[in-house]
Each structure stands twice: as structure tokens, then as C-alpha cells.
Design an enzyme around this catalytic site. Sequence first.
Site, mmCIF file in Angstrom:
data_model
loop_
_atom_site.group_PDB
_atom_site.id
_atom_site.type_symbol
_atom_site.label_atom_id
_atom_site.label_comp_id
_atom_site.label_asym_id
_atom_site.label_seq_id
_atom_site.Cartn_x
_atom_site.Cartn_y
_atom_site.Cartn_z
ATOM 1 N N ASP A 158 -5.345 15.939 -41.385
ATOM 2 C CA ASP A 158 -4.620 16.166 -42.638
ATOM 3 C C ASP A 158 -4.641 17.664 -42.944
ATOM 4 O OD1 ASP A 158 -4.267 16.582 -45.587
ATOM 5 O OD2 ASP A 158 -4.097 14.393 -45.589
ATOM 6 N N ASP A 205 -6.049 18.654 -46.508
ATOM 7 C CA ASP A 205 -7.502 18.524 -46.607
ATOM 8 C C ASP A 205 -8.213 19.609 -45.812
ATOM 9 O OD1 ASP A 205 -7.496 16.362 -48.304
ATOM 10 O OD2 ASP A 205 -7.659 14.871 -46.711
ATOM 11 N N ARG A 226 2.169 10.703 -51.036
ATOM 12 C CA ARG A 226 2.529 9.512 -50.272
ATOM 13 C C ARG A 226 1.799 8.306 -50.818
ATOM 14 N NH1 ARG A 226 1.660 9.423 -43.825
ATOM 15 N NH2 ARG A 226 -0.531 9.434 -44.495
ATOM 16 N N THR A 238 2.802 1.799 -49.562
ATOM 17 C CA THR A 238 4.153 1.744 -49.005
ATOM 18 C C THR A 238 4.456 2.897 -48.050
ATOM 19 O OG1 THR A 238 5.132 3.068 -50.784
ATOM 20 C CG2 THR A 238 4.922 0.690 -51.151
#
Length: 290
Positions: A279, A282, A183, A187
Amino acid sequence: MARLRTGVWHVVESKVGAAPGVTIGEARGFGAGASTHRARDGNRSARVPDSPLIPQAPAGCMPAVHRARRGTMAEPDIAIEGLTIVAHPLVQHRLTRLRDRTTPPERFRAELRAVATLLGAAALADLPLAPRAIETPVAAMESPVLGCAPPVVVPVLRAGLAMAEGLLDLLPEAAVAHLGLYRDPQTLEAVEYYFKAPADIASRPVLMVDPMLATGNSAVAALDRLKAAGVRDLRFVCLLAARPGVATVRASHPDVAIWTAGLDAELNAHSYIVPGLGDAGDRAFGTEHG
């Protein structure tokens, strides 16, 4: 809502609008299967209180019939067409462990792998069967086997890898395609960096897996890529979804059904699901910072 002692898996049939007050028929227990929205415990009808884990139909909502096939343990979210929340107690139990911030990476990976097996069983419950002649140690018989080519599992890298292992536990003969996306931090759009798939992926059922469905941008990009490769039988399994992400995927790919363990309401300013679980990549691979 009613409960029925039937079937090893959690069976759900939704018939909102079929009759006044009829919303969800639910079945769980141990015995022969059934497919009625009416449920009885012995000779006595049973009702249970509403649960925050079981989505309820909004007032005036009259969606089309959603039916989870026998054996899925699945609860359709009757407010969102094409979304199924797998409400099996073990799925919800493991989701809570995954949400808990104290769960260490090795336990997080193990829980994610285990819940992926359960989610995959729900998502693949409608695969066709065909009879095969075999011999048991006692007698000859015909017994069902998969009537299609084994599915292709597509983990969206990198977080999807832990889920892919759970699906291979369920179906070792499945092939695996790898799709790498990241990602863009500015943006928030998905950028592809890797794709490798079996040559015959277009002719096989495909199960795309990614733990988190947040904005939906990565999922849309991944589904776009798979359809560009010719895939038509597509299912999407995620651990946890946010309503904005579900809306994004359904708007771009209304033909792709989604299975998940949970649905959260919103995203924060950094596009993390709230309350979410952080996340997933992670946490699974021990790369959290701070």
C-alpha cells in the site's frame, strides 16, 4: 530492438506492422535528437537482447503506431494502446527501491517524489511551446516558453500527495487540485469525500497522479469527477499499474493516456498488485499495520 546515441532523454518510436520484424526503435544517449526507428552506433548498427522491462509485441499483434515524443525517455507498451511505461534507468532503479519492503517511510517518500518528477516530464513532453523575446547577458534572442496555461496537478488523496510534490519540483507554477477518494472495503468501489480545484481547471491541461493503478475503480471515479468539472485535456500518471486496472481505465476512458514506471500482471484476493509494492499510502506515511 536497436539503440542510438541521440538525445538526453530516452526516445522511443514503435512501428509494429510497418515492416516485417520492425517493432521498436529506441534512442538514448547524449547529442542531437532523432526520430527514426533505425538506429546506429557510429557507423555500426546495434542490437540488444530482449529485456523483461521492455514490453514486446505479442505474435500477430498489429497495433497502431505509438510514438513517444523526443525527450520522454518512454517505452510504449505496444500491447496496450494508451499506456506508456517510462523505461529510463533512473525510473527503474527508483521503482526497485520502492518495491523493496525494507525501504523506510522517509526514503519511500523521497523516492516517490523523485520518480514522479521523471514520470511527469514524460507525460508533459507534448505541451506546446511559444517564442518569447528575452535578453541574455550577451544578446537579445527569442527563446521558447510554455505556450499554454500551466497544468493543474491533481493528486488522488492521500497517496498521490507525495507524487504531487515531485511534479511541483518539475513545474512550480502548476496549480494543485485535491481529490479525496477512499475504497469501500466491502464493494471495493471508490467513494468521494473531497474535491477542490481551480476555477479555470476546465481550460488547462490536467495531470492526475495516484501511485497505484490496481482494480482501476478509483482511477475511473477520479477521471469521471474531473470530466464532470469540464476537464478535457487529461493525463494519468501512476507509479505502478496492474493489467486489470489498465483495462478498466481504458474501457471507461479511452481518451486518457496513462504513464507508469511498471506494469505487473495481476491482483491478489485483496486487490493488491502482485508483486507490487504494498500500500503506497501506508508505506509513504508510516501507517502500515503488522
